[in-house]
Design a protein around this motif. Structure first.
Motif, PDB file in Angstrom:
ATOM      1  N   GLU A   1      38.177  80.898  30.855  1.00 25.85           N
ATOM      2  CA  GLU A   1      38.221  82.340  30.689  1.00 25.85           C
ATOM      3  C   GLU A   1      36.986  83.007  31.277  1.00 25.85           C
ATOM      4  O   GLU A   1      35.944  82.379  31.446  1.00 25.85           O
ATOM      5  N   GLN A   2      37.125  84.319  31.574  1.00 29.97           N
ATOM      6  CA  GLN A   2      36.013  85.097  32.097  1.00 29.97           C
ATOM      7  C   GLN A   2      34.857  85.104  31.099  1.00 29.97           C
ATOM      8  O   GLN A   2      35.048  85.364  29.917  1.00 29.97           O
ATOM      9  N   GLY A   3      33.643  84.788  31.581  1.00 31.60           N
ATOM     10  CA  GLY A   3      32.464  84.828  30.733  1.00 31.60           C
ATOM     11  C   GLY A   3      32.352  83.688  29.749  1.00 31.60           C
ATOM     12  O   GLY A   3      31.556  83.744  28.811  1.00 31.60           O
ATOM     13  N   LYS A   4      33.122  82.619  29.959  1.00 30.17           N
ATOM     14  CA  LYS A   4      33.097  81.470  29.051  1.00 30.17           C
ATOM     15  C   LYS A   4      32.629  80.207  29.783  1.00 30.17           C
ATOM     16  O   LYS A   4      32.615  80.150  31.019  1.00 30.17           O
ATOM     17  N   THR A   5      32.288  79.186  28.991  1.00 30.58           N
ATOM     18  CA  THR A   5      31.847  77.905  29.544  1.00 30.58           C
ATOM     19  C   THR A   5      32.759  76.790  29.055  1.00 30.58           C
ATOM     20  O   THR A   5      32.941  76.616  27.848  1.00 30.58           O
ATOM     21  N   LEU A   6      33.334  76.059  30.002  1.00 30.40           N
ATOM     22  CA  LEU A   6      34.086  74.842  29.689  1.00 30.40           C
ATOM     23  C   LEU A   6      33.227  73.660  30.100  1.00 30.40           C
ATOM     24  O   LEU A   6      32.816  73.541  31.260  1.00 30.40           O
ATOM     25  N   ALA A   7      32.912  72.790  29.157  1.00 30.95           N
ATOM     26  CA  ALA A   7      32.149  71.570  29.459  1.00 30.95           C
ATOM     27  C   ALA A   7      33.123  70.447  29.775  1.00 30.95           C
ATOM     28  O   ALA A   7      34.106  70.240  29.043  1.00 30.95           O
ATOM     29  N   LEU A   8      32.849  69.738  30.853  1.00 32.07           N
ATOM     30  CA  LEU A   8      33.660  68.584  31.250  1.00 32.07           C
ATOM     31  C   LEU A   8      32.803  67.340  31.055  1.00 32.07           C
ATOM     32  O   LEU A   8      31.779  67.173  31.723  1.00 32.07           O
ATOM     33  N   VAL A   9      33.174  66.497  30.110  1.00 28.30           N
ATOM     34  CA  VAL A   9      32.338  65.349  29.758  1.00 28.30           C
ATOM     35  C   VAL A   9      33.078  64.035  30.000  1.00 28.30           C
ATOM     36  O   VAL A   9      34.304  63.993  30.020  1.00 28.30           O
ATOM     37  N   GLY A  10      32.283  62.972  30.144  1.00 26.70           N
ATOM     38  CA  GLY A  10      32.829  61.639  30.365  1.00 26.70           C
ATOM     39  C   GLY A  10      31.799  60.777  31.050  1.00 26.70           C
ATOM     40  O   GLY A  10      30.755  61.252  31.498  1.00 26.70           O
ATOM     41  N   GLU A  11      32.086  59.494  31.152  1.00 30.13           N
ATOM     42  CA  GLU A  11      31.151  58.553  31.765  1.00 30.13           C
ATOM     43  C   GLU A  11      31.187  58.654  33.285  1.00 30.13           C
ATOM     44  O   GLU A  11      32.097  59.234  33.866  1.00 30.13           O
ATOM     45  N   SER A  12      30.165  58.076  33.935  1.00 31.93           N
ATOM     46  CA  SER A  12      30.137  58.015  35.393  1.00 31.93           C
ATOM     47  C   SER A  12      31.384  57.299  35.898  1.00 31.93           C
ATOM     48  O   SER A  12      31.782  56.274  35.336  1.00 31.93           O
ATOM     49  N   GLY A  13      31.977  57.860  36.951  1.00 37.39           N
ATOM     50  CA  GLY A  13      33.167  57.248  37.519  1.00 37.39           C
ATOM     51  C   GLY A  13      34.467  57.745  36.935  1.00 37.39           C
ATOM     52  O   GLY A  13      35.547  57.336  37.370  1.00 37.39           O
ATOM     53  N   CYS A  14      34.397  58.651  35.941  1.00 37.94           N
ATOM     54  CA  CYS A  14      35.642  59.137  35.322  1.00 37.94           C
ATOM     55  C   CYS A  14      36.307  60.220  36.160  1.00 37.94           C
ATOM     56  O   CYS A  14      37.459  60.572  35.918  1.00 37.94           O
ATOM     57  N   GLY A  15      35.583  60.788  37.147  1.00 36.04           N
ATOM     58  CA  GLY A  15      36.175  61.797  38.025  1.00 36.04           C
ATOM     59  C   GLY A  15      35.626  63.201  37.851  1.00 36.04           C
ATOM     60  O   GLY A  15      36.125  64.133  38.481  1.00 36.04           O
ATOM     61  N   LYS A  16      34.581  63.380  37.031  1.00 34.75           N
ATOM     62  CA  LYS A  16      34.058  64.722  36.749  1.00 34.75           C
ATOM     63  C   LYS A  16      33.561  65.433  38.013  1.00 34.75           C
ATOM     64  O   LYS A  16      33.983  66.548  38.324  1.00 34.75           O
ATOM     65  N   THR A  17      32.648  64.774  38.723  1.00 36.54           N
ATOM     66  CA  THR A  17      32.059  65.394  39.915  1.00 36.54           C
ATOM     67  C   THR A  17      33.095  65.567  41.011  1.00 36.54           C
ATOM     68  O   THR A  17      33.110  66.588  41.706  1.00 36.54           O
ATOM     69  N   THR A  18      33.983  64.589  41.165  1.00 38.75           N
ATOM     70  CA  THR A  18      35.057  64.704  42.151  1.00 38.75           C
ATOM     71  C   THR A  18      35.914  65.919  41.867  1.00 38.75           C
ATOM     72  O   THR A  18      36.274  66.672  42.783  1.00 38.75           O
ATOM     73  N   LEU A  19      36.222  66.164  40.608  1.00 35.03           N
ATOM     74  CA  LEU A  19      37.010  67.339  40.225  1.00 35.03           C
ATOM     75  C   LEU A  19      36.266  68.621  40.586  1.00 35.03           C
ATOM     76  O   LEU A  19      36.850  69.548  41.166  1.00 35.03           O
ATOM     77  N   GLY A  20      34.970  68.678  40.256  1.00 34.38           N
ATOM     78  CA  GLY A  20      34.188  69.873  40.545  1.00 34.38           C
ATOM     79  C   GLY A  20      34.143  70.185  42.030  1.00 34.38           C
ATOM     80  O   GLY A  20      34.322  71.342  42.441  1.00 34.38           O
ATOM     81  N   LYS A  21      33.911  69.159  42.864  1.00 36.62           N
ATOM     82  CA  LYS A  21      33.851  69.368  44.309  1.00 36.62           C
ATOM     83  C   LYS A  21      35.227  69.711  44.888  1.00 36.62           C
ATOM     84  O   LYS A  21      35.332  70.504  45.829  1.00 36.62           O
ATOM     85  N   SER A  22      36.271  69.107  44.324  1.00 36.46           N
ATOM     86  CA  SER A  22      37.625  69.360  44.818  1.00 36.46           C
ATOM     87  C   SER A  22      38.042  70.806  44.583  1.00 36.46           C
ATOM     88  O   SER A  22      38.781  71.394  45.386  1.00 36.46           O
ATOM     89  N   LEU A  23      37.573  71.393  43.480  1.00 38.27           N
ATOM     90  CA  LEU A  23      37.914  72.790  43.185  1.00 38.27           C
ATOM     91  C   LEU A  23      37.410  73.728  44.270  1.00 38.27           C
ATOM     92  O   LEU A  23      37.999  74.777  44.528  1.00 38.27           O
TER      93      LEU A  23
END
Length: 533
Positions: free
Chosen positions: A308-330
């Motif tokens: 949502e506008q003005g909100k923070t969604l935290a994406l958590v998990g261990e290394s290799g779970c796909g967090k950074t890949t998801l962020g860059k893919s967006l």
């Protein structure tokens, strides 16, 4: 009882001007865990390197005494010290990837230490290397002997560093930030490993860290270091329960806590700014002479979420779970499939100039600020680069004015315009990267582990800065992290990622206080909590 290591009035000065270690004294007993804590630049690592005389040429060391089991180290020659380094004192460096030799196998690097300090046959040497790999719990050690450092995960590389440090059977093991930037579960494994090895061998452990929660669970005694001086020391539980020095009190006050979940507050729901549905990012696995695709690495595998506008969604998990890949893919920095809608515009249908213009709506702050900035550009040019590319109609004078405003927003002096990235601390460099992301007035910023390697006080400043900018400008964040305590401080909602999928999602207080999935429960159980008497 005589201490294993005794340091009296140790000082280190650079270029005869800058004192980085200032007349400090402490002891370490045989078999105990001693922690030296403080912020970056306080002199912790330099103190450890001084004991082994591993100092740069422009450093001058003076000490009344550095005594190891009754042996005065200050009078030893370089040849004598070579017999002590790795044999009587082992050292685990902070960054295993930069400390390991990239062109040597891990088996050869462990064997190198054994060859220096022991006379072993070829068979005995291989057997001892295998024993060390088994001791640090590297899976399938026989197969790993010929692997290179880049073929191992971060946690496995740290285990190899521990194996090298243990090879000489040291009486004292120095661990310099051994778990910085590791996931909570890997961190817990490394700490448990160190404690088990200490119990098995009876060695003393000197832990250097800025993580007070970690120290409270591991150390018997602690010394707090500030600007080269030890300002307070004592039994860990007693010192943390009743800190006397203002600096120690400050460090404890800014320590993020998982118990703060929900304090960020949840305003009334608004229209989603970002909508991600059925999102995939698969890497092909190619084999054979013709490199045919035989399978895929499913880095991101059918993910759905809104921010949502003005909100923070935290994406958590261990290394290799796909967090950074998801962020860059967006941001279309990696090839992907699925639906990504920001501010009503479907990003993955855009190409060329249309896509470029939409990049102003979504920006990213990378994990390592230093490597994400051009070292040859002035900070003013780095921040202005996005404005120049995405808002070409803005005049040079307007750009300079905007950059000065951004520096003020992130609490950096105006003269930062004319300085280079290497002239700033880690926390200041991260502020520059945040200013660069804000320059084009985005509606969403992807923050990829922006506080993972920062001291607790600097970490608290960055978190407060992000929250202030959100409150004043209404910017939204996708906050990628493995630190659940930081999540509690900044996020409204949290999504837990495992093997490319989101396995649990909800309000931050709900997920952190009442986790439903076994994996989320495992992550939370591994979070170090400050223990006091």
């Amino acid at each position: 009882m005589n201490p294993l290591l005794s340091i009296e009035q140790l000082s280190v000065t650079f270029n005869q001007l800058q004192t980085v270690v200032d007349a400090i004294s402490f002891t370490i007993q045989a078999g105990e865990t001693f922690a030296l804590v403080g912020e970056s630049g306080s002199g912790k690592s330099m103190t450890a390197l001084s004991v082994l005389r591993l100092l740069p040429n422009n450093a001058k060391l003076t000490a009344q005494s550095i005594m190891l089991q009754g042996d005065e180290l200050t009078t030893h020659s370089e040849l004598d010290l070579c017999k002590i380094r790795g044999r009587r004192i082992g050292l685990i460096f902070q960054d295993p990837l930069s400390s390991l030799n990239p062109v040597m196998t891990i088996g050869s690097q462990i064997a190198e230490v054994l060859n220096i300090h022991f006379s072993l046959s070829k068979t005995e040497l291989k057997q001892r290397v295998l024993e060390l790999l088994q001791q640090v719990e590297i899976p399938h050690p026989e197969q790993r002997l010929k692997d290179y450092p880049h073929q191992l995960s971060g946690g496995q590389r740290q285990r190899v560093m521990i194996a090298i440090a243990l090879a000489g059977k040291p009486d004292l093991l120095i661990a310099d930030e051994p778990t910085t930037a590791l996931d909570v579960t890997i961190q817990a494994q490394i700490l448990a490993l160190l404690k088990n090895l200490q119990q098995q061998t009876g060695m003393a452990l000197w832990l250097i860290s800025h993580d007070l929660a970690l120290v409270s669970t591991l150390a018997d005694r602690v010394a707090v270091m500030q600007q080269g001086k030890i300002v307070e020391q004592g039994l860990t539980a007693e010192l943390f329960a009743n800190p006397q020095h203002p600096y120690t009190q400050k460090l404890l006050n800014v320590l993020p806590s998982i118990h703060n979940a929900g304090r960020v507050g949840n305003a009334h729901p608004t229209t989603p700014l970002l909508q991600v549905s059925n999102f995939y990012c698969h890497y092909p696995i190619r084999k054979g002479i013709f490199k045919r695709v035989v399978d895929y690495v499913r880095a991101v595998d059918g993910v759905n979420f809104d921010i949502e506008q003005g909100k923070t969604l935290a994406l958590v998990g261990e290394s290799g779970c796909g967090k950074t890949t998801l962020g860059k893919s967006l941001l279309n920095l990696l090839p992907s499939q699925g639906r990504v809608v920001i501010n009503g515009v479907e990003l993955n249908t855009l190409t060329g100039e249309d896509l470029r213009l939409q990049r102003a709506n979504i920006q990213i702050v990378f994990q390592d600020p230093f490597s994400s900035m051009n070292p040859r550009l002035l900070v003013g040019d780095i921040i202005a680069e996005g404005i120049r590319a995405l808002h070409p109609h803005v005049t040079e004078q307007e750009r300079t004015t905007r950059v000065k405003q951004l520096l003020q927003q992130v609490d950096l002096p105006e003269d930062s315009l004319y300085r280079y990235p290497h002239e700033f601390s880690g926390g200041q460099r991260q502020r520059i990267c945040i200013a660069r992301a804000l320059a084009v007035e985005p509606k969403l910023i992807v923050c990829d582990e922006p506080t993972s390697a920062l001291d607790v006080s600097v970490q608290a400043q960055i978190i407060q800065l992000l929250k202030t900018l959100q409150r004043e400008q209404g910017v939204s964040y996708l906050f990628i992290t493995h630190d659940l305590a930081v999540v509690a401080e900044i996020a409204h909602e949290v999504a837990v990622m495992y093997q490319g999928k989101i396995i649990e999602q909800g309000k931050v207080e709900q997920v952190l206080n009442q986790p439903q999935h076994a994996y989320t429960q495992k992550l939370l159980s591994a979070v170090p909590v400050l223990k006091i008497a």
